[in-house]
Design a protein around this motif. Structure first.
Motif, PDB file in Angstrom:
ATOM      1  N   TYR A  98      -0.917   0.901  -1.465  1.00 34.44           N
ATOM      2  CA  TYR A  98       0.124   1.208  -0.489  1.00 34.44           C
ATOM      3  C   TYR A  98       0.791   2.509  -0.895  1.00 34.44           C
TER       4      TYR A  98
ATOM      5  N   GLN B 125       4.641   4.411  -0.194  1.00 38.37           N
ATOM      6  CA  GLN B 125       5.976   4.131   0.315  1.00 38.37           C
ATOM      7  C   GLN B 125       6.751   5.430   0.418  1.00 38.37           C
TER       8      GLN B 125
ATOM      9  N   GLY C 215       8.821   2.517   4.973  1.00 38.04           N
ATOM     10  CA  GLY C 215       8.414   1.258   4.354  1.00 38.04           C
ATOM     11  C   GLY C 215       7.095   1.381   3.608  1.00 38.04           C
ATOM     12  N   LEU C 216       6.450   0.253   3.392  1.00 38.70           N
ATOM     13  CA  LEU C 216       5.161   0.202   2.694  1.00 38.70           C
ATOM     14  C   LEU C 216       4.028   0.290   3.711  1.00 38.70           C
TER      15      LEU C 216
ATOM     16  N   GLN D 106      -0.183   0.454   4.129  1.00 40.11           N
ATOM     17  CA  GLN D 106      -1.416   0.176   3.405  1.00 40.11           C
ATOM     18  C   GLN D 106      -2.423   1.317   3.595  1.00 40.11           C
TER      19      GLN D 106
ATOM     20  N   TYR E 193      -7.866  -1.331   1.319  1.00 42.03           N
ATOM     21  CA  TYR E 193      -7.900  -2.613   0.648  1.00 42.03           C
ATOM     22  C   TYR E 193      -9.345  -2.991   0.351  1.00 42.03           C
TER      23      TYR E 193
ATOM     24  N   GLY F 147      -6.970   0.844   5.514  1.00 42.45           N
ATOM     25  CA  GLY F 147      -5.704   0.290   5.944  1.00 42.45           C
ATOM     26  C   GLY F 147      -5.155   1.108   7.091  1.00 42.45           C
ATOM     27  N   ASP F 148      -3.861   1.293   7.118  1.00 43.72           N
ATOM     28  CA  ASP F 148      -3.232   1.993   8.234  1.00 43.72           C
ATOM     29  C   ASP F 148      -3.187   3.512   8.059  1.00 43.72           C
TER      30      ASP F 148
ATOM     31  N   LEU G 228       5.374   7.607  -3.305  1.00 44.50           N
ATOM     32  CA  LEU G 228       5.338   6.558  -4.324  1.00 44.50           C
ATOM     33  C   LEU G 228       4.202   5.614  -3.945  1.00 44.50           C
TER      34      LEU G 228
ATOM     35  N   PHE H 179       1.721   2.247  -4.696  1.00 45.82           N
ATOM     36  CA  PHE H 179       1.643   0.928  -5.334  1.00 45.82           C
ATOM     37  C   PHE H 179       0.260   0.345  -5.166  1.00 45.82           C
TER      38      PHE H 179
ATOM     39  N   ILE I 166       1.203 -11.931  -3.588  1.00 43.58           N
ATOM     40  CA  ILE I 166       0.721 -10.591  -3.915  1.00 43.58           C
ATOM     41  C   ILE I 166       1.448 -10.107  -5.156  1.00 43.58           C
TER      42      ILE I 166
ATOM     43  N   PHE J 150       2.256  -6.749  -7.449  1.00 46.50           N
ATOM     44  CA  PHE J 150       2.282  -5.298  -7.349  1.00 46.50           C
ATOM     45  C   PHE J 150       2.377  -4.650  -8.724  1.00 46.50           C
ATOM     46  N   GLY J 151       1.812  -3.466  -8.805  1.00 46.05           N
ATOM     47  CA  GLY J 151       2.003  -2.645  -9.989  1.00 46.05           C
ATOM     48  C   GLY J 151       3.386  -2.011  -9.972  1.00 46.05           C
ATOM     49  N   GLU J 152       3.687  -1.249 -11.000  1.00 47.55           N
ATOM     50  CA  GLU J 152       5.024  -0.668 -11.136  1.00 47.55           C
ATOM     51  C   GLU J 152       5.197   0.606 -10.311  1.00 47.55           C
TER      52      GLU J 152
ATOM     53  N   TRP K 250       4.542   7.681  -9.081  1.00 49.37           N
ATOM     54  CA  TRP K 250       5.198   8.755  -8.345  1.00 49.37           C
ATOM     55  C   TRP K 250       4.275   9.974  -8.369  1.00 49.37           C
TER      56      TRP K 250
END
Lengths: 113, 111
Positions: free
Chosen positions: A35, A37, A42-43, A45, A48, A58-59, A88, A90, A102, A104-106, A109
């Motif tokens: 993803y 962000q 928002g997030l 995708q 996947y 994804g989108d 950012l 993810f 789900i 998520f990773g940290e 950036w």
């Protein structure tokens, strides 16, 4: 400990210089995704993967590539980064089936100048 | 995945109970309702999941009416550390499904 690990966490790069963001999970999950962000959006995708060698868009897939050669790894590749890919990022993973969660990773950036 | 609608933002004060409602009119029979919490610059984190009626864990409660067309995340006695974005997701996560996050609800807690 269940983890999704991304690297690098922070990166500044120049336009056109290929880069790869790695993602690894230790939970034997079938599904992995990326993803991005951005403020106010928002997030979203990017790509996947349902399993090894199985990926789908994804989108917002434009400008990105992925590969899934091993179950635990799902790298995100920017062949020719551009400033509009500053974001950012993810990585996430989950098991198949219903009602799962789900992880998520940290986050990574990425700044493209 | 079913489309969801949440308030864009909410404000509250420490010690209060906060209820965030999510509308999902097109929820399917097999869909679950899941809520995630995201702090700034961190990945979303699972809070709670339910199918019907009420679910409670150490963090929150989830209330789902009989028609399942909406759900309410309840955070008891919030603190400043509950300031975050909360996302409502509805779906079965079948093998071919994308996972789509909406814009979420930005919750701000004040002293």
């Amino acid at each position: 400990e269940a983890q999704v690990t991304q690297n690098p966490r922070y990166l500044i790069t120049v336009t056109g210089k290929k880069l790869t963001v790695t993602c690894s999970q230790n939970m034997n999950h079938e599904y992995m995704s990326w993803y991005r962000q951005d403020p106010g959006l928002g997030l979203r995708q990017i790509y996947y993967s349902m399993n090894v060698e199985v990926t789908d868009k994804g989108d917002v897939p434009e400008g990105y590539k992925v590969s899934r050669k091993e179950k635990r790894n799902f790298p995100l590749i920017l062949e020719s980064p551009s400033p509009n890919q500053t974001s950012l990022y993810f990585c996430a993973s989950r098991t198949g089936g219903t009602g799962n969660t789900i992880y998520f990773g940290e986050g990574s950036w990425l700044t493209v100048v | 995945l079913a489309k969801t609608t949440q308030p864009i933002s909410m404000d509250s004060y420490e010690g209060q109970e906060v209820n965030i409602t999510c509308s999902h009119n097109n929820i399917a029979t097999n869909d679950y309702i899941t809520w995630y919490q995201q702090f700034p610059s961190q990945g979303p984190r699972f809070i709670i999941q339910g199918y019907k009626t009420k679910v409670t864990n150490e963090v929150a409660s989830l209330f789902i009416p009989a028609d399942r067309k909406s759900s309410t995340l309840s955070l008891p006695r919030v603190s400043l550390s509950d300031t975050a974005v909360y996302y409502c997701l509805v779906g079965v996560y079948s093998s071919a499904s994308k996972i789509i996050f909406g814009s979420g609800t930005r919750l701000s807690i004040r002293p």
